[in-house]
Design a protein around this motif. Structure first.
Motif, PDB file in Angstrom:
ATOM      1  N   PRO A  88     -30.924  35.511   9.507  1.00 23.49           N
ATOM      2  CA  PRO A  88     -31.958  36.293  10.185  1.00 23.49           C
ATOM      3  C   PRO A  88     -31.436  37.053  11.413  1.00 23.49           C
ATOM      4  CG  PRO A  88     -32.577  33.964  10.013  1.00 23.49           C
ATOM      5  CD  PRO A  88     -31.166  34.069   9.583  1.00 23.49           C
ATOM      6  N   GLN A  89     -30.327  36.597  12.008  1.00 23.75           N
ATOM      7  CA  GLN A  89     -29.804  37.221  13.222  1.00 23.75           C
ATOM      8  C   GLN A  89     -28.924  38.435  12.945  1.00 23.75           C
ATOM      9  OE1 GLN A  89     -30.415  35.985  16.386  1.00 23.75           O
ATOM     10  NE2 GLN A  89     -31.671  34.307  15.618  1.00 23.75           N
ATOM     11  N   ILE A  90     -27.991  38.299  11.975  1.00 25.75           N
ATOM     12  CA  ILE A  90     -27.043  39.397  11.749  1.00 25.75           C
ATOM     13  C   ILE A  90     -27.171  39.991  10.347  1.00 25.75           C
ATOM     14  CG2 ILE A  90     -25.360  38.626  13.474  1.00 25.75           C
ATOM     15  CD1 ILE A  90     -23.743  37.331  11.312  1.00 25.75           C
ATOM     16  N   ALA A  94     -23.502  40.936   6.738  1.00 23.70           N
ATOM     17  CA  ALA A  94     -22.546  40.495   7.756  1.00 23.70           C
ATOM     18  C   ALA A  94     -22.275  38.997   7.620  1.00 23.70           C
ATOM     19  CB  ALA A  94     -23.079  40.805   9.145  1.00 23.70           C
ATOM     20  N   THR A  95     -23.308  38.226   7.295  1.00 17.28           N
ATOM     21  CA  THR A  95     -23.117  36.781   7.136  1.00 17.28           C
ATOM     22  C   THR A  95     -22.167  36.494   5.979  1.00 17.28           C
ATOM     23  OG1 THR A  95     -25.373  36.401   7.903  1.00 17.28           O
ATOM     24  CG2 THR A  95     -24.291  34.570   6.815  1.00 17.28           C
TER      25      THR A  95
ATOM     26  N   LYS B   2     -25.022  41.885  28.553  1.00 18.32           N
ATOM     27  CA  LYS B   2     -23.809  41.162  28.195  1.00 18.32           C
ATOM     28  C   LYS B   2     -24.160  39.897  27.411  1.00 18.32           C
ATOM     29  CE  LYS B   2     -19.458  41.454  30.629  1.00 18.32           C
ATOM     30  NZ  LYS B   2     -18.783  41.291  31.900  1.00 18.32           N
ATOM     31  N   GLY B   3     -25.243  39.255  27.829  1.00 14.48           N
ATOM     32  CA  GLY B   3     -25.706  38.030  27.178  1.00 14.48           C
ATOM     33  C   GLY B   3     -25.948  38.242  25.692  1.00 14.48           C
ATOM     34  N   VAL B   4     -26.545  39.374  25.351  1.00 13.07           N
ATOM     35  CA  VAL B   4     -26.862  39.669  23.958  1.00 13.07           C
ATOM     36  C   VAL B   4     -25.588  39.792  23.133  1.00 13.07           C
ATOM     37  CG1 VAL B   4     -27.961  41.335  22.411  1.00 13.07           C
ATOM     38  CG2 VAL B   4     -29.006  40.813  24.623  1.00 13.07           C
ATOM     39  N   VAL B   5     -24.584  40.457  23.713  1.00 10.92           N
ATOM     40  CA  VAL B   5     -23.308  40.641  23.012  1.00 10.92           C
ATOM     41  C   VAL B   5     -22.654  39.286  22.741  1.00 10.92           C
ATOM     42  CG1 VAL B   5     -20.996  41.639  23.156  1.00 10.92           C
ATOM     43  CG2 VAL B   5     -22.974  42.926  23.997  1.00 10.92           C
ATOM     44  N   TYR B   6     -22.630  38.416  23.760  1.00 11.65           N
ATOM     45  CA  TYR B   6     -22.053  37.076  23.580  1.00 11.65           C
ATOM     46  C   TYR B   6     -22.780  36.307  22.491  1.00 11.65           C
ATOM     47  CZ  TYR B   6     -19.113  37.513  27.692  1.00 11.65           C
ATOM     48  OH  TYR B   6     -18.157  37.908  28.582  1.00 11.65           O
ATOM     49  N   MET B   7     -24.108  36.441  22.526  1.00 14.09           N
ATOM     50  CA  MET B   7     -24.967  35.760  21.571  1.00 14.09           C
ATOM     51  C   MET B   7     -24.608  36.197  20.146  1.00 14.09           C
ATOM     52  SD  MET B   7     -28.040  34.210  20.988  1.00 14.09           S
ATOM     53  CE  MET B   7     -29.244  34.314  19.701  1.00 14.09           C
ATOM     54  N   LYS B   8     -24.480  37.531  19.950  1.00 15.44           N
ATOM     55  CA  LYS B   8     -24.129  38.076  18.630  1.00 15.44           C
ATOM     56  C   LYS B   8     -22.776  37.537  18.182  1.00 15.44           C
ATOM     57  CE  LYS B   8     -27.020  40.949  16.853  1.00 15.44           C
ATOM     58  NZ  LYS B   8     -27.599  41.828  15.996  1.00 15.44           N
ATOM     59  N   PHE B  14     -20.430  31.462  14.040  1.00 14.55           N
ATOM     60  CA  PHE B  14     -21.120  30.465  13.219  1.00 14.55           C
ATOM     61  C   PHE B  14     -20.929  30.778  11.737  1.00 14.55           C
ATOM     62  CE2 PHE B  14     -24.578  29.385  16.587  1.00 14.55           C
ATOM     63  CZ  PHE B  14     -23.678  28.548  17.206  1.00 14.55           C
ATOM     64  N   ALA B  15     -21.122  32.063  11.383  1.00 18.09           N
ATOM     65  CA  ALA B  15     -20.999  32.472   9.984  1.00 18.09           C
ATOM     66  C   ALA B  15     -19.564  32.250   9.495  1.00 18.09           C
ATOM     67  CB  ALA B  15     -21.405  33.923   9.810  1.00 18.09           C
TER      68      ALA B  15
END
Lengths: 152, 149
Positions: A88-90, A94-95, B2-8, B14-15
């Motif tokens: 849901p995020q990317i 991309a996943t 900047k926070g959003v970029v780190y989060m992404k 994770f993936a």
């Protein structure tokens, strides 16, 4: 023997792909965790019968196996959770691509260092080139999927 | 910002780790299969996985498990397919290694997903196969031959 096993693994990949489409359509009505649970439980039931009739191993040895080997199940479950978290995020594209890169990179490292007790298969130019070709292929998939999302 | 970029970046990691997990899973089960038996290892995975998912379901589930009995039967085949996939890997990995096994799996996945998309099977919309995807399968097949030769 090895070539047959690789072909079998290609077949395994087709199963995995069909499974994700099938589970995807079930989960819209049944829910994600419910669908995953159902997949595991049917798998366990089928394998229970297979082990009873065709198993030639020693199932009791599971209790004596080192705990790190038993922890493999957490990696399988972890995979599911991480993808459920990431999609849901990317987005799916991309996943999938990130997952495949992780899969390949880790596969080649595990072979090279002989981690987890498997045979050691050293990284050579052929493996490097084949990794590179996989990355280019992923780039193509990315382009095609992006087109699909835009143009349909 | 900047926070959003780190989060992404974190989500991408994770993936990536989801993929790493698949390889580790295969490598370990390949080993476990050598001692306790191949079908037995596969059974272990699905049995303990059911227990873990059962607990998760109790606390986090908000879908409807009873829909299972109303769903078309083909939607229930995920477990069969999963069994075939994992059991094949447990046989293959000790002999061909994790890298080659994973490339084969990915080739199979891509080829199958193209067929599913093209034909509009399994509830997906029918979509013409893009030439980039054909190129991708071709490159991946070459890559498989390279790693194997």
């Amino acid at each position: 023997m090895a070539i047959l096993l690789l072909l079998a693994a290609v077949l395994g990949g087709t199963m995995l792909s069909a499974q994700s489409s099938i589970n995807g359509s079930l989960s819209t009505k049944a829910g994600t965790y419910e669908t995953t649970f159902l997949t595991f439980i049917t798998g366990a039931l089928i394998l229970f019968l297979l082990v009873l009739f065709f198993g030639d191993g020693e199932i009791g040895l599971i209790l004596e196996a080192p705990k790190w080997q038993l922890s493999a199940v957490w990696f399988g479950v972890g995979y599911l959770f991480l993808t459920v978290l990431a999609v849901p995020q990317i987005g799916v594209i991309a996943t999938n691509i990130s997952t495949i890169i992780g899969q390949l990179g880790a596969g080649i490292m595990i072979d090279h260092y002989g981690w987890f007790g498997g045979n050691q298969i050293l990284f050579d130019w052929k493996r490097g080139l084949s990794f590179l070709l996989m990355l280019i292929a992923l780039r193509f998939i990315y382009i095609a999927d992006k087109k699909q999302v835009k143009g349909g | 910002m900047k926070g959003v970029v780190y989060m992404k970046a974190c989500i991408y990691l994770f993936a990536l780790f989801a993929g790493v997990s698949l390889s580790i899973e295969g490598a370990i089960y390949g080993e476990l299969g050598e001692t306790v038996g191949k079908l037995e290892s596969s059974f272990y995975n699905f049995f303990v996985g059911s227990i873990i998912l059962g607990i998760v379901l109790l606390f986090l589930g908000h879908g409807s498990l009873s829909h299972t009995f109303k769903a078309p039967k083909w939607q229930l085949s995920g477990g069969f397919l999963g069994v075939i996939y994992l059991t094949i890997l447990i046989f293959a990995i000790p002999i061909v290694g994790v890298g080659a096994a994973m490339i084969s799996v990915i080739v199979g996945q891509l080829a199958m997903s193209m067929v599913i998309e093209h034909k509009g099977w399994l509830g997906s919309k029918a979509n013409k196969v893009k030439k980039e995807k054909v190129m991708a399968v071709l490159l991946m097949t070459i890559s498989l031959f390279l790693i194997f030769s």
